[in-house]
Design a protein around this motif. Structure first.
Motif, PDB file in Angstrom:
ATOM      1  N   ALA A 199     128.123  49.525 -15.038  1.00 32.90           N
ATOM      2  CA  ALA A 199     129.066  50.589 -15.209  1.00 32.90           C
ATOM      3  C   ALA A 199     130.637  49.999 -15.294  1.00 32.90           C
ATOM      4  O   ALA A 199     131.231  50.737 -15.986  1.00 32.90           O
ATOM      5  N   PHE A 200     130.813  49.197 -14.359  1.00 30.74           N
ATOM      6  CA  PHE A 200     132.161  48.522 -14.527  1.00 30.74           C
ATOM      7  C   PHE A 200     132.208  48.164 -16.004  1.00 30.74           C
ATOM      8  O   PHE A 200     133.464  48.287 -16.476  1.00 30.74           O
ATOM      9  N   SER A 201     131.359  47.233 -16.523  1.00 26.60           N
ATOM     10  CA  SER A 201     131.740  46.664 -17.809  1.00 26.60           C
ATOM     11  C   SER A 201     131.868  47.807 -18.806  1.00 26.60           C
ATOM     12  O   SER A 201     132.725  47.551 -19.534  1.00 26.60           O
ATOM     13  N   GLY A 202     130.911  48.760 -18.954  1.00 24.62           N
ATOM     14  CA  GLY A 202     131.061  49.879 -19.791  1.00 24.62           C
ATOM     15  C   GLY A 202     132.445  50.872 -19.729  1.00 24.62           C
ATOM     16  O   GLY A 202     133.081  50.977 -20.656  1.00 24.62           O
ATOM     17  N   ALA A 203     133.033  50.805 -18.334  1.00 24.65           N
ATOM     18  CA  ALA A 203     134.178  51.468 -18.264  1.00 24.65           C
ATOM     19  C   ALA A 203     135.261  50.809 -18.559  1.00 24.65           C
ATOM     20  O   ALA A 203     136.437  51.167 -19.219  1.00 24.65           O
ATOM     21  N   ILE A 204     135.313  49.289 -18.500  1.00 23.60           N
ATOM     22  CA  ILE A 204     136.397  48.343 -18.893  1.00 23.60           C
ATOM     23  C   ILE A 204     136.319  48.596 -20.335  1.00 23.60           C
ATOM     24  O   ILE A 204     137.598  48.487 -20.986  1.00 23.60           O
ATOM     25  N   VAL A 205     135.410  48.397 -21.078  1.00 25.39           N
ATOM     26  CA  VAL A 205     135.514  48.484 -22.470  1.00 25.39           C
ATOM     27  C   VAL A 205     135.947  49.989 -23.144  1.00 25.39           C
ATOM     28  O   VAL A 205     136.668  50.004 -23.835  1.00 25.39           O
ATOM     29  N   ALA A 206     135.486  51.087 -22.346  1.00 21.66           N
ATOM     30  CA  ALA A 206     136.141  52.366 -22.677  1.00 21.66           C
ATOM     31  C   ALA A 206     137.516  52.429 -22.520  1.00 21.66           C
ATOM     32  O   ALA A 206     138.195  52.872 -23.591  1.00 21.66           O
ATOM     33  N   LEU A 207     138.123  51.867 -21.453  1.00 16.16           N
ATOM     34  CA  LEU A 207     139.368  51.789 -21.338  1.00 16.16           C
ATOM     35  C   LEU A 207     140.207  50.868 -22.251  1.00 16.16           C
ATOM     36  O   LEU A 207     141.434  51.209 -22.698  1.00 16.16           O
ATOM     37  N   SER A 208     139.744  49.706 -22.389  1.00 19.98           N
ATOM     38  CA  SER A 208     140.282  48.785 -23.318  1.00 19.98           C
ATOM     39  C   SER A 208     140.347  49.388 -24.782  1.00 19.98           C
ATOM     40  O   SER A 208     141.079  49.269 -25.694  1.00 19.98           O
ATOM     41  N   GLU A 209     139.459  50.467 -25.314  1.00 17.44           N
ATOM     42  CA  GLU A 209     139.306  51.115 -26.497  1.00 17.44           C
ATOM     43  C   GLU A 209     139.956  52.408 -26.140  1.00 17.44           C
ATOM     44  O   GLU A 209     139.985  53.156 -27.393  1.00 17.44           O
ATOM     45  N   ARG A 210     140.782  52.586 -25.271  1.00 15.02           N
ATOM     46  CA  ARG A 210     141.583  53.640 -25.229  1.00 15.02           C
ATOM     47  C   ARG A 210     140.943  54.928 -25.078  1.00 15.02           C
ATOM     48  O   ARG A 210     141.336  55.731 -25.461  1.00 15.02           O
ATOM     49  N   TYR A 211     139.790  55.093 -24.560  1.00 14.78           N
ATOM     50  CA  TYR A 211     139.044  56.132 -24.328  1.00 14.78           C
ATOM     51  C   TYR A 211     139.600  57.100 -23.098  1.00 14.78           C
ATOM     52  O   TYR A 211     140.381  56.536 -22.080  1.00 14.78           O
ATOM     53  N   ASP A 212     139.369  58.500 -23.154  1.00 17.91           N
ATOM     54  CA  ASP A 212     140.070  59.293 -22.223  1.00 17.91           C
ATOM     55  C   ASP A 212     139.024  59.138 -20.946  1.00 17.91           C
ATOM     56  O   ASP A 212     138.018  58.517 -20.870  1.00 17.91           O
ATOM     57  N   ILE A 213     139.180  60.135 -19.872  1.00 19.92           N
ATOM     58  CA  ILE A 213     138.471  59.842 -18.704  1.00 19.92           C
ATOM     59  C   ILE A 213     137.083  60.361 -19.044  1.00 19.92           C
ATOM     60  O   ILE A 213     136.235  59.891 -18.427  1.00 19.92           O
ATOM     61  N   PHE A 214     137.040  61.430 -19.992  1.00 20.41           N
ATOM     62  CA  PHE A 214     135.579  61.864 -20.013  1.00 20.41           C
ATOM     63  C   PHE A 214     134.844  60.905 -20.805  1.00 20.41           C
ATOM     64  O   PHE A 214     133.537  60.587 -20.475  1.00 20.41           O
ATOM     65  N   GLY A 215     135.365  59.993 -22.036  1.00 22.62           N
ATOM     66  CA  GLY A 215     134.810  58.907 -22.763  1.00 22.62           C
ATOM     67  C   GLY A 215     134.500  57.586 -21.783  1.00 22.62           C
ATOM     68  O   GLY A 215     133.319  57.199 -21.814  1.00 22.62           O
ATOM     69  N   THR A 216     135.323  57.615 -20.651  1.00 25.37           N
ATOM     70  CA  THR A 216     135.197  56.300 -19.953  1.00 25.37           C
ATOM     71  C   THR A 216     133.819  56.652 -19.141  1.00 25.37           C
ATOM     72  O   THR A 216     132.990  55.785 -18.946  1.00 25.37           O
ATOM     73  N   ILE A 236     136.600  53.728  -9.620  1.00 24.35           N
ATOM     74  CA  ILE A 236     137.570  52.639  -9.089  1.00 24.35           C
ATOM     75  C   ILE A 236     138.202  52.181 -10.256  1.00 24.35           C
ATOM     76  O   ILE A 236     139.525  51.747 -10.415  1.00 24.35           O
ATOM     77  N   VAL A 237     137.169  51.701 -11.354  1.00 27.02           N
ATOM     78  CA  VAL A 237     137.905  51.080 -12.706  1.00 27.02           C
ATOM     79  C   VAL A 237     138.979  51.971 -13.409  1.00 27.02           C
ATOM     80  O   VAL A 237     140.126  51.506 -13.615  1.00 27.02           O
ATOM     81  N   TYR A 238     138.575  53.333 -13.267  1.00 26.60           N
ATOM     82  CA  TYR A 238     139.752  54.374 -13.943  1.00 26.60           C
ATOM     83  C   TYR A 238     141.246  54.368 -13.266  1.00 26.60           C
ATOM     84  O   TYR A 238     141.948  54.241 -13.924  1.00 26.60           O
ATOM     85  N   ILE A 239     141.172  53.837 -11.806  1.00 25.94           N
ATOM     86  CA  ILE A 239     142.289  54.226 -11.255  1.00 25.94           C
ATOM     87  C   ILE A 239     143.084  52.670 -11.400  1.00 25.94           C
ATOM     88  O   ILE A 239     144.251  52.594 -10.655  1.00 25.94           O
ATOM     89  N   PHE A 240     142.323  51.688 -11.881  1.00 24.73           N
ATOM     90  CA  PHE A 240     142.954  50.355 -11.931  1.00 24.73           C
ATOM     91  C   PHE A 240     144.427  50.490 -12.707  1.00 24.73           C
ATOM     92  O   PHE A 240     144.584  51.210 -13.493  1.00 24.73           O
ATOM     93  N   GLY A 243     121.347  48.398 -21.979  1.00 27.64           N
ATOM     94  CA  GLY A 243     122.580  48.974 -21.663  1.00 27.64           C
ATOM     95  C   GLY A 243     123.917  48.457 -22.349  1.00 27.64           C
ATOM     96  O   GLY A 243     124.746  49.064 -22.980  1.00 27.64           O
ATOM     97  N   GLY A 244     124.013  47.013 -22.342  1.00 30.13           N
ATOM     98  CA  GLY A 244     124.791  46.310 -23.638  1.00 30.13           C
ATOM     99  C   GLY A 244     125.009  46.732 -24.830  1.00 30.13           C
ATOM    100  O   GLY A 244     126.108  46.997 -25.204  1.00 30.13           O
ATOM    101  N   VAL A 245     123.725  46.912 -25.354  1.00 29.05           N
ATOM    102  CA  VAL A 245     123.870  47.136 -26.975  1.00 29.05           C
ATOM    103  C   VAL A 245     124.346  48.752 -26.975  1.00 29.05           C
ATOM    104  O   VAL A 245     125.180  48.967 -27.889  1.00 29.05           O
ATOM    105  N   THR A 246     123.828  49.665 -26.000  1.00 33.51           N
ATOM    106  CA  THR A 246     124.369  50.887 -26.062  1.00 33.51           C
ATOM    107  C   THR A 246     125.731  51.124 -25.800  1.00 33.51           C
ATOM    108  O   THR A 246     126.802  51.670 -26.458  1.00 33.51           O
ATOM    109  N   ARG A 247     126.420  50.337 -24.964  1.00 34.97           N
ATOM    110  CA  ARG A 247     127.934  49.975 -24.630  1.00 34.97           C
ATOM    111  C   ARG A 247     128.385  49.627 -25.944  1.00 34.97           C
ATOM    112  O   ARG A 247     129.392  50.266 -26.531  1.00 34.97           O
TER     113      ARG A 247
END
Length: 203
Positions: free
Chosen positions: A15-32, A74-78, A130-134
Motif C-alpha cells: 500500500a505504501f509502495s503503490g501510494a508513493i508511485v501514485a504521488l510521484s506520477e502526480r495522481y490526485d487523492i482518489f487515484g492515490t 499517512i503517505v498522502y500527508i507526507f 500487486g507489483g505488476v498491477t501497480r
C-alpha cells in the motif's frame, strides 16, 4: 500468528509502495488510494481467480483493508519533497511485499490442498501480482518483465514451502524464509543479477 503479522507487513509495504508511485506520477487523492489499494490486494485476487477459489473482495479483507487505508493516508500527508525520496527507495518496499506475499500465497495453497505446482504458482501470483498491477496502472514497465531477478524469488519461496524444507507451523522458519527472500531480492537488485541468456553466454 506469524502469517497474520506477515499479512500486515505485506499489505502495509505494498500500500505504501503503490501510494508513493501514485504521488510521484502526480495522481490526485482518489487515484492515490485506488493505486495503493490495488497494489496491496491485487495479488491475492489474481491468485484466487487463477486457482478457481472464491475471491475475497477488497471490502471483505477486514482489518487489512483498514491497514491499507491508514498507510495510504499517512503517505498522502507526507511533505511532497519526501515523495521522490521514497520513490527511490521503493525497491525495498517492493522486496518486503514480494517476500511476504509469496510466502502467504504458498501457505494459502497448502491450506487449500494444492500440489507442489499449485503452491509454486500461488506463491508467484500472490508475490508479483500487486507489483505488476501497480506498474501497469502507473504506466510503468513491470519490474517482473525487465528488471533483475524478481519472480524467481517468489518461485523459490513456494518451492521451499511446497517440498517441506520450510515448516509452515514454525514461526522461526517462516520469518527466516521471509528475510532470506527479501534479502535475495535486494541483493539481486544491487548486484544486477539477470536471467538473460546473452549475459550467461558472455560469462
Amino acid at each position: 500468528m506469524p502469517y497474520e503479522l506477515l499479512n500486515v507487513i505485506a499489505v502495509s509495504a505494498f500500500a505504501f509502495s503503490g501510494a508513493i508511485v501514485a504521488l510521484s506520477e502526480r495522481y490526485d487523492i482518489f487515484g492515490t488510494f485506488i493505486l495503493g489499494i490495488a497494489t496491496a490486494f491485487a495479488g491475492g485476487i489474481i491468485r484466487n481467480i487463477a486457482l478457481d477459489v472464491p475471491v475475497v473482495h477488497v471490502w471483505e479483507q477486514g482489518y487489512l483493508f483498514y491497514v491499507a487505508l491508514i498507510t495510504i493516508s499517512i503517505v498522502y500527508i507526507f511533505p511532497k519533497n519526501w515523495v521522490m525520496f521514497w520513490d527511490r527507495w521503493n525497491i525495498y518496499l517492493d522486496a518486503v511485499g514480494l517476500s511476504a506475499f509469496a510466502l502467504q500465497g504458498a501457505v494459502f495453497a497448502i491450506g487449500n490442498g494444492f500440489p507442489l505446482g499449485g503452491v509454486i504458482f500461488s506463491a508467484i501470483l500472490t508475490g508479483v501480482g500487486g507489483g505488476v498491477t501497480r506498474d501497469v496502472l502507473a504506466q510503468r514497465r513491470p519490474m517482473v518483465l525487465h528488471q533483475e531477478i524478481y519472480a524467481v524469488w517468489a518461485l523459490a519461496s513456494g518451492l521451499l514451502v511446497g517440498v517441506g524444507v520450510i515448516q509452515i507451523d514454525s514461526g522461526v522458519q517462516t520469518y527466516a524464509l521471509f528475510i532470506l527472500i527479501m534479502g535475495c531480492r535486494v541483493l539481486s537488485y544491487h548486484l544486477g543479477w539477470h536471467l538473460r541468456f546473452r549475459d550467461l553466454y558472455r560469462l
